[in-house]
Design a protein around this motif. Structure first.
Motif, PDB file in Angstrom:
ATOM      1  N   TYR A   1      -8.887  35.817  13.659  1.00 36.54           N
ATOM      2  CA  TYR A   1      -9.130  37.023  13.066  1.00 36.54           C
ATOM      3  C   TYR A   1      -8.847  37.063  11.490  1.00 36.54           C
ATOM      4  N   GLY A   2      -9.320  35.912  11.020  1.00 36.89           N
ATOM      5  CA  GLY A   2      -9.147  35.839   9.466  1.00 36.89           C
ATOM      6  C   GLY A   2      -8.092  35.006   8.965  1.00 36.89           C
ATOM      7  N   ALA A   3      -7.086  34.768   9.806  1.00 35.71           N
ATOM      8  CA  ALA A   3      -5.957  34.066   9.416  1.00 35.71           C
ATOM      9  C   ALA A   3      -6.238  32.406   9.863  1.00 35.71           C
ATOM     10  N   GLN A   4      -5.472  31.833   8.776  1.00 36.02           N
ATOM     11  CA  GLN A   4      -5.930  30.357   8.994  1.00 36.02           C
ATOM     12  C   GLN A   4      -4.912  29.645   9.653  1.00 36.02           C
ATOM     13  N   LEU A   5      -5.255  28.664  10.473  1.00 39.19           N
ATOM     14  CA  LEU A   5      -4.395  27.566  11.319  1.00 39.19           C
ATOM     15  C   LEU A   5      -3.505  26.937  10.086  1.00 39.19           C
ATOM     16  N   ALA A   6      -2.151  27.092  10.411  1.00 39.98           N
ATOM     17  CA  ALA A   6      -1.321  26.364   9.451  1.00 39.98           C
ATOM     18  C   ALA A   6      -1.509  25.034   9.879  1.00 39.98           C
ATOM     19  N   ASP A   7      -1.226  23.980   8.693  1.00 35.17           N
ATOM     20  CA  ASP A   7      -1.450  22.465   8.724  1.00 35.17           C
ATOM     21  C   ASP A   7      -0.045  21.715   8.772  1.00 35.17           C
ATOM     22  N   ARG A   8       1.048  22.669   8.988  1.00 35.47           N
ATOM     23  CA  ARG A   8       2.444  22.039   8.847  1.00 35.47           C
ATOM     24  C   ARG A   8       3.363  22.898   9.662  1.00 35.47           C
ATOM     25  N   ASP A   9       4.555  22.563  10.096  1.00 36.07           N
ATOM     26  CA  ASP A   9       5.379  23.456  10.375  1.00 36.07           C
ATOM     27  C   ASP A   9       5.866  24.379   9.618  1.00 36.07           C
ATOM     28  N   VAL A  10       6.121  25.550  10.002  1.00 35.80           N
ATOM     29  CA  VAL A  10       6.563  26.499   8.977  1.00 35.80           C
ATOM     30  C   VAL A  10       7.797  27.322   9.301  1.00 35.80           C
ATOM     31  N   HIS A  11       8.530  27.830   8.586  1.00 36.23           N
ATOM     32  CA  HIS A  11       9.687  28.758   8.653  1.00 36.23           C
ATOM     33  C   HIS A  11       9.247  30.258   8.563  1.00 36.23           C
ATOM     34  N   PRO A  12       9.908  31.247   9.261  1.00 34.38           N
ATOM     35  CA  PRO A  12       9.211  32.728   9.160  1.00 34.38           C
ATOM     36  C   PRO A  12       9.210  33.224   7.482  1.00 34.38           C
ATOM     37  N   ILE A  13       9.986  32.689   6.714  1.00 34.13           N
ATOM     38  CA  ILE A  13      10.227  32.707   5.483  1.00 34.13           C
ATOM     39  C   ILE A  13       9.696  31.618   4.936  1.00 34.13           C
ATOM     40  N   ILE A  14       8.342  31.497   4.056  1.00 27.41           N
ATOM     41  CA  ILE A  14       7.669  30.371   4.118  1.00 27.41           C
ATOM     42  C   ILE A  14       8.325  29.286   2.983  1.00 27.41           C
ATOM     43  N   GLU A  15       9.127  30.010   2.361  1.00 28.56           N
ATOM     44  CA  GLU A  15       9.822  29.065   0.971  1.00 28.56           C
ATOM     45  C   GLU A  15      10.851  28.317   1.918  1.00 28.56           C
ATOM     46  N   ILE A  16      11.497  28.593   3.113  1.00 28.13           N
ATOM     47  CA  ILE A  16      12.662  27.823   3.672  1.00 28.13           C
ATOM     48  C   ILE A  16      11.997  26.780   4.382  1.00 28.13           C
ATOM     49  N   SER A  17      12.536  25.525   4.567  1.00 31.06           N
ATOM     50  CA  SER A  17      12.286  24.385   5.297  1.00 31.06           C
ATOM     51  C   SER A  17      12.069  24.750   6.703  1.00 31.06           C
ATOM     52  N   ALA A  18      11.334  24.250   7.467  1.00 26.35           N
ATOM     53  CA  ALA A  18      11.053  24.435   8.825  1.00 26.35           C
ATOM     54  C   ALA A  18      11.837  23.395  10.008  1.00 26.35           C
ATOM     55  N   GLU A  19      12.727  22.971   9.308  1.00 23.05           N
ATOM     56  CA  GLU A  19      13.500  21.702   9.854  1.00 23.05           C
ATOM     57  C   GLU A  19      14.210  22.401  11.204  1.00 23.05           C
ATOM     58  N   ASN A  20      14.646  23.549  10.911  1.00 18.95           N
ATOM     59  CA  ASN A  20      15.613  24.275  12.155  1.00 18.95           C
ATOM     60  C   ASN A  20      14.725  25.008  13.032  1.00 18.95           C
ATOM     61  N   CYS A  21      13.373  25.082  12.752  1.00 16.79           N
ATOM     62  CA  CYS A  21      12.443  25.810  13.784  1.00 16.79           C
ATOM     63  C   CYS A  21      12.074  25.053  14.895  1.00 16.79           C
ATOM     64  N   THR A  22      11.588  25.533  16.149  1.00 13.84           N
ATOM     65  CA  THR A  22      11.171  25.135  17.041  1.00 13.84           C
ATOM     66  C   THR A  22       9.697  24.485  16.941  1.00 13.84           C
ATOM     67  N   LYS A  23       9.394  23.204  17.603  1.00 16.17           N
ATOM     68  CA  LYS A  23       8.249  22.540  17.258  1.00 16.17           C
ATOM     69  C   LYS A  23       6.848  23.435  17.183  1.00 16.17           C
TER      70      LYS A  23
ATOM     71  N   TYR B   1      -0.630  30.742  12.307  1.00 15.57           N
ATOM     72  CA  TYR B   1      -1.701  31.180  11.504  1.00 15.57           C
ATOM     73  C   TYR B   1      -1.095  31.859  10.475  1.00 15.57           C
ATOM     74  N   LEU B   2      -1.730  31.761   9.134  1.00 16.94           N
ATOM     75  CA  LEU B   2      -1.248  32.346   7.998  1.00 16.94           C
ATOM     76  C   LEU B   2      -2.196  33.182   7.458  1.00 16.94           C
ATOM     77  N   SER B   3      -1.652  34.554   6.743  1.00 15.81           N
ATOM     78  CA  SER B   3      -2.519  35.448   6.072  1.00 15.81           C
ATOM     79  C   SER B   3      -3.518  36.162   7.107  1.00 15.81           C
TER      80      SER B   3
ATOM     81  N   GLU C   1      -7.806  26.934  17.702  1.00 19.67           N
ATOM     82  CA  GLU C   1      -9.064  27.274  16.807  1.00 19.67           C
ATOM     83  C   GLU C   1      -8.547  27.223  15.238  1.00 19.67           C
ATOM     84  N   ALA C   2      -9.202  27.055  14.313  1.00 21.11           N
ATOM     85  CA  ALA C   2      -9.108  27.100  12.530  1.00 21.11           C
ATOM     86  C   ALA C   2      -8.844  28.544  12.154  1.00 21.11           C
ATOM     87  N   ASP C   3      -9.675  29.372  12.827  1.00 22.95           N
ATOM     88  CA  ASP C   3      -9.615  30.605  12.462  1.00 22.95           C
ATOM     89  C   ASP C   3      -9.206  31.671  13.481  1.00 22.95           C
TER      90      ASP C   3
END
Length: 459
Positions: free
Chosen positions: A277-299, A222-224, A273-275
Motif C-alpha cells: 500500500y505504498g510502504a516499502q519493505l525494509a532491507d534490514r531489521d529495525v527497531h520501532p524507533i528507527i534510530e535505535i539498534s534492532a539488536e534487542n528486537c525479535t528476528k 514496511y517503512l513509510s 512483496e516489495a510494496d
C-alpha cells in the motif's frame, strides 16, 4: 532529551522468609539480609514510581502465601512491576510471588496451569518444547502471566483476543485466606468478572490457560506507509497478518513502520512483496524507533521462527543498560479507528516534543467485565513518552478529550487522568465488579489508593 532505549528489563530476584520484611527503613545494614532490595529495586520497571511501603514479603509456597494473607491487615501483590501507575502499590505491605513458578500441562484438556511467579518468557519455550503454543503474546515476554491477565494486557490481531481470553480457570485467596476457584465452564459471568480483576478480589495463585499446537511465524517490516492509504484501506492493512502493528510519531503524512507477523503455514516462503500500500519493505531489521539498534528486537526479514520469538517485538534475553519512559494507551471501538487516528494526528505539535513512539494495534472483543475490549472490537493507540511526568500529566487531558467522542478506555496499568465518573460511564459492569470485590474482600484488605480513586468511588 534523546530518545533512549524503548524498554527496560530487570532481573532482580527477591528472597526472604515469610512475614520478615526484606527491606526496612529502620533496619541497619547489618540487620538486612544479603539479598535485601536496593532503593532502585523498590521502584517500578520504568523508575517513575517508588513503592509506598518497605514491607515486602516473598512466600516460598502457596501455603506460606495463605498464611501471610491471613496475618496481614492490608496487602497487595507485586508482579513484574511493569505497570506505570500505582495499581500494585500499598502503604502497608506487598507480597512478591516470584518464587511460585510451577508449570504443568494437561494434554487431555489442552491447558497449562501456571503459578503466579511465571512470566511469558518462562512459559513460552516450555510450551513450545512440548509441542504447544498460546494464541497471542504482548510486545514484551518479560511480564507475568497473572499480572498481564489481571490488567487485560493484549497482543494484536483483528481476530485475536487479549491475553486474558486464554484463561479458563483462576484460583485466588480472598481476604479471609480461603482459596477461591472459578472456571469458564462452571462459573459463567462471575468468572468473567474475576479474570480482569485489577488486584481487587484477592491474590491470584494460579491460572489455567488454553493452549494449541505450536506454530512458526515470520515478520516483515514496511517503512513509510502513506496515511492516505491507511484511510482508504484500514481494514485490509490491519488484517494483513496474524498480528499487525503500526508505529508512528505522528509528525508526517506517513506511518513510520508496519510490522506484519504471519504464520508460515499461511504464506509462501521467500521474500515478501516489495510494496505494501505504498510502504516499502525494509532491507534490514529495525527497531520501532528507527534510530535505535534492532539488536534487542525479535528476528525480522521474513525469517521463520517459533511463535514466541516472533509475536513479541523484543527478545526475552535482552537487558538494555537504561531507558526511562512513560506509557499511555487508549482502546477505541474499531469502527472509529480512522477518525481517532486523524484526530490524534491533529495534536502532532503537542504530542511531538514528549513522544518517543506510538503503536497502533487491533484486538478482538471479549466478555470480561473490566476489560477495555468488553463486548467491542478495538483499535488500541499506545504512546511511549519521555519520562517527563509533569508535562505528560498536563498533556493527557487534551488527548483524552480528543478521544472522548470515540468512548476511548485507558489501559488499567498505564498513565491516564480520566475521572472515575467517566470510567464508570464506560464500564456498564462496574457496579457488578464492585459487588464482586465486596464479596471476596468486604473490609478492603486488597484495596489501595488506585482502586479508591478509580473504582470504589462508585461504591
Amino acid at each position: 532529551m534523546e530518545k533512549r532505549a524503548f524498554l527496560k528489563t530487570t532481573s532482580a530476584t527477591v528472597i526472604g522468609s515469610l512475614l520478615t520484611p526484606l527491606l526496612s527503613c529502620n533496619s541497619s545494614p547489618e540487620q538486612q539480609t544479603p539479598s535485601a532490595l536496593t532503593e532502585e529495586e523498590r521502584k517500578n520497571w520504568a523508575g517513575n514510581l517508588t513503592y509506598s511501603t518497605d514491607q515486602l514479603y516473598q512466600p516460598a509456597s502457596v501455603e506460606e502465601l495463605q498464611e501471610a494473607i491471613r496475618s496481614l491487615d492490608k496487602v497487595k501483590a507485586l508482579g513484574t512491576r511493569h505497570c506505570f501507575n500505582n495499581i500494585a502499590d500499598s502503604k502497608a505491605s506487598q507480597v512478591s510471588l516470584q518464587k511460585l513458578r510451577q508449570i504443568s500441562i494437561d494434554e487431555d484438556a489442552n491447558t497449562v496451569t501456571v503459578e503466579a511467579g511465571v512470566n511469558y518468557g518462562m512459559l513460552s519455550p516450555y510450551l513450545h518444547e512440548r509441542g504447544y503454543a498460546l494464541h497471542n503474546l504482548a510486545s514484551l515476554p518479560h511480564i507475568s502471566v497473572v499480572g498481564a491477565c489481571a490488567t487485560a494486557t493484549h497482543g494484536s490481531g483483528v481476530n485475536n483476543k487479549n491475553l486474558s481470553s486464554a484463561v479458563n480457570k483462576i484460583e485466588f485467596f480472598n481476604a479471609s485466606g480461603d482459596l477461591v476457584s472459578l472456571s469458564r465452564a462452571e462459573d459463567g459471568d462471575k468468572f468473567n468478572g474475576a479474570v480482569v480483576n485489577l488486584g481487587a478480589l484477592g491474590i491470584v495463585t494460579r491460572l489455567s490457560l488454553d493452549i494449541e499446537p505450536t506454530y512458526d511465524m515470520r515478520q516483515d517490516i514496511y517503512l513509510s506507509l502513506p496515511v492516505s492509504q491507511l484511510e482508504a484501506h484500514f481494514e485490509e492493512i490491519m488484517s494483513a497478518g496474524y498480528s499487525v502493528s503500526l508505529f508512528t510519531d505522528w509528525q508526517s503524512d506517513n506511518v513510520n513502520q508496519v510490522w506484519i507477523k504471519r504464520k508460515v503455514d499461511n504464506v509462501p516462503s521467500g521474500p515478501a512483496e516489495a510494496d505494501f500500500y505504498g510502504a516499502q519493505l525494509a532491507d534490514r531489521d529495525v527497531h520501532p524507533i528507527i534510530e535505535i539498534s534492532a539488536e534487542n528486537c525479535t528476528k525480522q526479514m521474513g525469517v521463520a521462527g517459533p511463535w514466541y520469538e516472533r509475536l513479541p517485538h523484543f527478545r526475552m534475553e535482552f537487558t538494555p543498560s537504561s531507558g526511562k519512559e512513560l506509557q499511555t494507551e487508549f482502546f477505541v471501538p474499531r469502527q472509529h479507528a480512522v477518525e481517532a487516528y486523524l484526530a490524534i494526528q491533529k495534536l502532532k505539535d503537542k504530542v511531538g516534543p514528549l513522544l518517543m513512539i506510538s503503536e497502533i494495534r487491533s484486538i478482538a472483543a471479549d466478555d470480561f467485565w473490566m476489560s477495555p475490549c468488553y463486548q467491542q472490537d478495538c483499535i488500541v493507540f499506545h504512546f511511549t513518552w519521555e519520562q517527563e511526568t509533569e508535562k505528560l500529566i498536563e498533556l493527557l487531558p487534551t488527548i483524552e478529550a480528543t478521544l472522548q467522542p470515540f468512548d476511548a478506555r485507558p489501559h488499567w496499568g498505564k498513565v491516564f487522568t480520566m475521572s472515575a465518573e467517566r470510567l464508570a460511564s464506560l464500564y456498564k459492569k462496574m457496579p457488578d465488579f464492585i459487588n464482586l470485590a465486596k464479596e471476596y474482600d468486604p473490609e478492603g484488605k486488597f484495596s489501595n489508593a488506585y482502586l479508591q480513586q478509580h473504582i470504589f468511588t462508585q461504591a
